[in-house]
Design a protein around this motif. Sequence first.
Motif, PDB file in Angstrom:
ATOM      1  N   ILE A 171       0.836  -1.190   0.000  1.00  7.04           N
ATOM      2  CA  ILE A 171       0.000   0.000   0.000  1.00  7.04           C
ATOM      3  C   ILE A 171       0.876   1.247   0.000  1.00  7.04           C
ATOM      4  O   ILE A 171       0.614   2.180  -0.733  1.00  7.04           O
ATOM      5  N   SER A 172       1.913   1.256   0.831  1.00  2.66           N
ATOM      6  CA  SER A 172       2.746   2.451   0.913  1.00  2.66           C
ATOM      7  C   SER A 172       3.560   2.660  -0.358  1.00  2.66           C
ATOM      8  O   SER A 172       3.913   3.781  -0.692  1.00  2.66           O
ATOM      9  N   ALA A 173       3.867   1.576  -1.063  1.00  4.84           N
ATOM     10  CA  ALA A 173       4.662   1.707  -2.285  1.00  4.84           C
ATOM     11  C   ALA A 173       3.896   2.432  -3.387  1.00  4.84           C
ATOM     12  O   ALA A 173       4.484   3.133  -4.197  1.00  4.84           O
ATOM     13  N   GLY A 174       2.576   2.289  -3.399  1.00  8.67           N
ATOM     14  CA  GLY A 174       1.763   2.924  -4.424  1.00  8.67           C
ATOM     15  C   GLY A 174       1.500   4.386  -4.156  1.00  8.67           C
ATOM     16  O   GLY A 174       1.023   5.109  -5.026  1.00  8.67           O
ATOM     17  N   GLY A 175       1.794   4.862  -2.951  1.00  6.66           N
ATOM     18  CA  GLY A 175       1.547   6.256  -2.617  1.00  6.66           C
ATOM     19  C   GLY A 175       0.078   6.512  -2.318  1.00  6.66           C
ATOM     20  O   GLY A 175      -0.798   5.704  -2.634  1.00  6.66           O
ATOM     21  N   ASP A 176      -0.197   7.627  -1.675  1.00  2.62           N
ATOM     22  CA  ASP A 176      -1.561   8.046  -1.354  1.00  2.62           C
ATOM     23  C   ASP A 176      -2.309   6.965  -0.573  1.00  2.62           C
ATOM     24  O   ASP A 176      -3.451   6.636  -0.873  1.00  2.62           O
ATOM     25  N   ALA A 177      -1.650   6.407   0.447  1.00  5.28           N
ATOM     26  CA  ALA A 177      -2.224   5.297   1.218  1.00  5.28           C
ATOM     27  C   ALA A 177      -3.519   5.705   1.911  1.00  5.28           C
ATOM     28  O   ALA A 177      -4.464   4.909   1.976  1.00  5.28           O
ATOM     29  N   TYR A 178      -3.591   6.916   2.419  1.00  8.01           N
ATOM     30  CA  TYR A 178      -4.786   7.378   3.139  1.00  8.01           C
ATOM     31  C   TYR A 178      -6.027   7.315   2.252  1.00  8.01           C
ATOM     32  O   TYR A 178      -7.049   6.734   2.621  1.00  8.01           O
ATOM     33  N   ASN A 179      -5.937   7.885   1.042  1.00  7.16           N
ATOM     34  CA  ASN A 179      -7.089   7.870   0.131  1.00  7.16           C
ATOM     35  C   ASN A 179      -7.402   6.467  -0.364  1.00  7.16           C
ATOM     36  O   ASN A 179      -8.571   6.109  -0.524  1.00  7.16           O
ATOM     37  N   ARG A 180      -6.378   5.656  -0.601  1.00  9.92           N
ATOM     38  CA  ARG A 180      -6.611   4.289  -1.085  1.00  9.92           C
ATOM     39  C   ARG A 180      -7.267   3.433  -0.015  1.00  9.92           C
ATOM     40  O   ARG A 180      -8.158   2.635  -0.311  1.00  9.92           O
ATOM     41  N   LEU A 181      -6.825   3.575   1.237  1.00  8.91           N
ATOM     42  CA  LEU A 181      -7.450   2.826   2.320  1.00  8.91           C
ATOM     43  C   LEU A 181      -8.890   3.283   2.542  1.00  8.91           C
ATOM     44  O   LEU A 181      -9.790   2.465   2.765  1.00  8.91           O
ATOM     45  N   ALA A 182      -9.134   4.586   2.474  1.00  8.66           N
ATOM     46  CA  ALA A 182     -10.497   5.093   2.643  1.00  8.66           C
ATOM     47  C   ALA A 182     -11.399   4.589   1.517  1.00  8.66           C
ATOM     48  O   ALA A 182     -12.551   4.222   1.749  1.00  8.66           O
ATOM     49  N   ALA A 183     -10.879   4.542   0.304  1.00 10.98           N
ATOM     50  CA  ALA A 183     -11.683   4.058  -0.835  1.00 10.98           C
ATOM     51  C   ALA A 183     -11.973   2.570  -0.724  1.00 10.98           C
ATOM     52  O   ALA A 183     -12.941   2.084  -1.304  1.00 10.98           O
ATOM     53  N   SER A 184     -11.166   1.836   0.047  1.00  6.65           N
ATOM     54  CA  SER A 184     -11.400   0.404   0.187  1.00  6.65           C
ATOM     55  C   SER A 184     -12.509   0.088   1.181  1.00  6.65           C
ATOM     56  O   SER A 184     -12.955  -1.046   1.277  1.00  6.65           O
ATOM     57  N   ILE A 185     -12.978   1.082   1.936  1.00  7.33           N
ATOM     58  CA  ILE A 185     -14.106   0.878   2.841  1.00  7.33           C
ATOM     59  C   ILE A 185     -15.389   0.923   2.025  1.00  7.33           C
ATOM     60  O   ILE A 185     -15.672   1.913   1.362  1.00  7.33           O
ATOM     61  N   ALA A 186     -16.141  -0.156   2.070  1.00  7.98           N
ATOM     62  CA  ALA A 186     -17.408  -0.287   1.339  1.00  7.98           C
ATOM     63  C   ALA A 186     -17.260   0.177  -0.109  1.00  7.98           C
ATOM     64  O   ALA A 186     -17.888   1.149  -0.521  1.00  7.98           O
ATOM     65  N   PRO A 187     -16.414  -0.491  -0.895  1.00 11.43           N
ATOM     66  CA  PRO A 187     -16.174  -0.031  -2.265  1.00 11.43           C
ATOM     67  C   PRO A 187     -17.421  -0.065  -3.151  1.00 11.43           C
ATOM     68  O   PRO A 187     -17.457   0.620  -4.174  1.00 11.43           O
ATOM     69  N   GLU A 188     -18.439  -0.820  -2.753  1.00  4.89           N
ATOM     70  CA  GLU A 188     -19.659  -0.875  -3.555  1.00  4.89           C
ATOM     71  C   GLU A 188     -20.515   0.378  -3.401  1.00  4.89           C
ATOM     72  O   GLU A 188     -21.446   0.591  -4.163  1.00  4.89           O
ATOM     73  N   ILE A 189     -20.178   1.233  -2.426  1.00  2.00           N
ATOM     74  CA  ILE A 189     -20.913   2.477  -2.217  1.00  2.00           C
ATOM     75  C   ILE A 189     -20.136   3.606  -2.860  1.00  2.00           C
ATOM     76  O   ILE A 189     -18.983   3.880  -2.513  1.00  2.00           O
ATOM     77  N   PHE A 190     -20.769   4.286  -3.814  1.00  4.85           N
ATOM     78  CA  PHE A 190     -20.125   5.356  -4.579  1.00  4.85           C
ATOM     79  C   PHE A 190     -20.085   6.633  -3.755  1.00  4.85           C
ATOM     80  O   PHE A 190     -21.039   6.988  -3.074  1.00  4.85           O
ATOM     81  N   GLY A 191     -18.971   7.340  -3.823  1.00  3.12           N
ATOM     82  CA  GLY A 191     -18.848   8.638  -3.173  1.00  3.12           C
ATOM     83  C   GLY A 191     -18.604   8.517  -1.680  1.00  3.12           C
ATOM     84  O   GLY A 191     -18.025   7.547  -1.199  1.00  3.12           O
ATOM     85  N   HIS A 192     -19.063   9.513  -0.933  1.00  3.10           N
ATOM     86  CA  HIS A 192     -18.931   9.571   0.524  1.00  3.10           C
ATOM     87  C   HIS A 192     -17.465   9.460   0.964  1.00  3.10           C
ATOM     88  O   HIS A 192     -17.162   8.840   1.985  1.00  3.10           O
ATOM     89  N   GLU A 193     -16.550  10.075   0.221  1.00  8.43           N
ATOM     90  CA  GLU A 193     -15.131   9.965   0.543  1.00  8.43           C
ATOM     91  C   GLU A 193     -14.817  10.489   1.935  1.00  8.43           C
ATOM     92  O   GLU A 193     -14.045   9.871   2.674  1.00  8.43           O
ATOM     93  N   ASP A 194     -15.423  11.623   2.326  1.00 10.27           N
ATOM     94  CA  ASP A 194     -15.151  12.189   3.645  1.00 10.27           C
ATOM     95  C   ASP A 194     -15.654  11.280   4.759  1.00 10.27           C
ATOM     96  O   ASP A 194     -15.000  11.130   5.797  1.00 10.27           O
TER      97      ASP A 194
END
Length: 117
Positions: free
Chosen positions: A1-24
Amino acid sequence: ISAGGDAYNRLAASIAPEIFGHEDVKKALLLALVGGVSRALPDGMKLRGDIHACLMGDPGVAKSQLLKYVSRISPRAVYTTGKGSSGVGLTAAVLRNQLTKELVLEGGALVLADKGV
């Protein structure tokens, strides 16, 4: 995860990926999952590192689905709605043991999820 960069946004996007949006909201739930840093102040006061989130909004905007997803991936999460969300249900409940017919005190959601989500 850290090698790809932007770990915070990638981890947040992995929460309930079937739900669109709601990034905050997903970022807030991620922070609640990992917690904060506990600190002890020089005067002896202790600050807990727990991060709390309150989800409020219109019906049908995936609040329950997001919380159910988080409760499945967190080892100490307790998902509660309705009757279990009363003040009494959150702290403790008196139940009758089916085998012995004795009254027993059972911890509520706040007790069971201590140090969890």
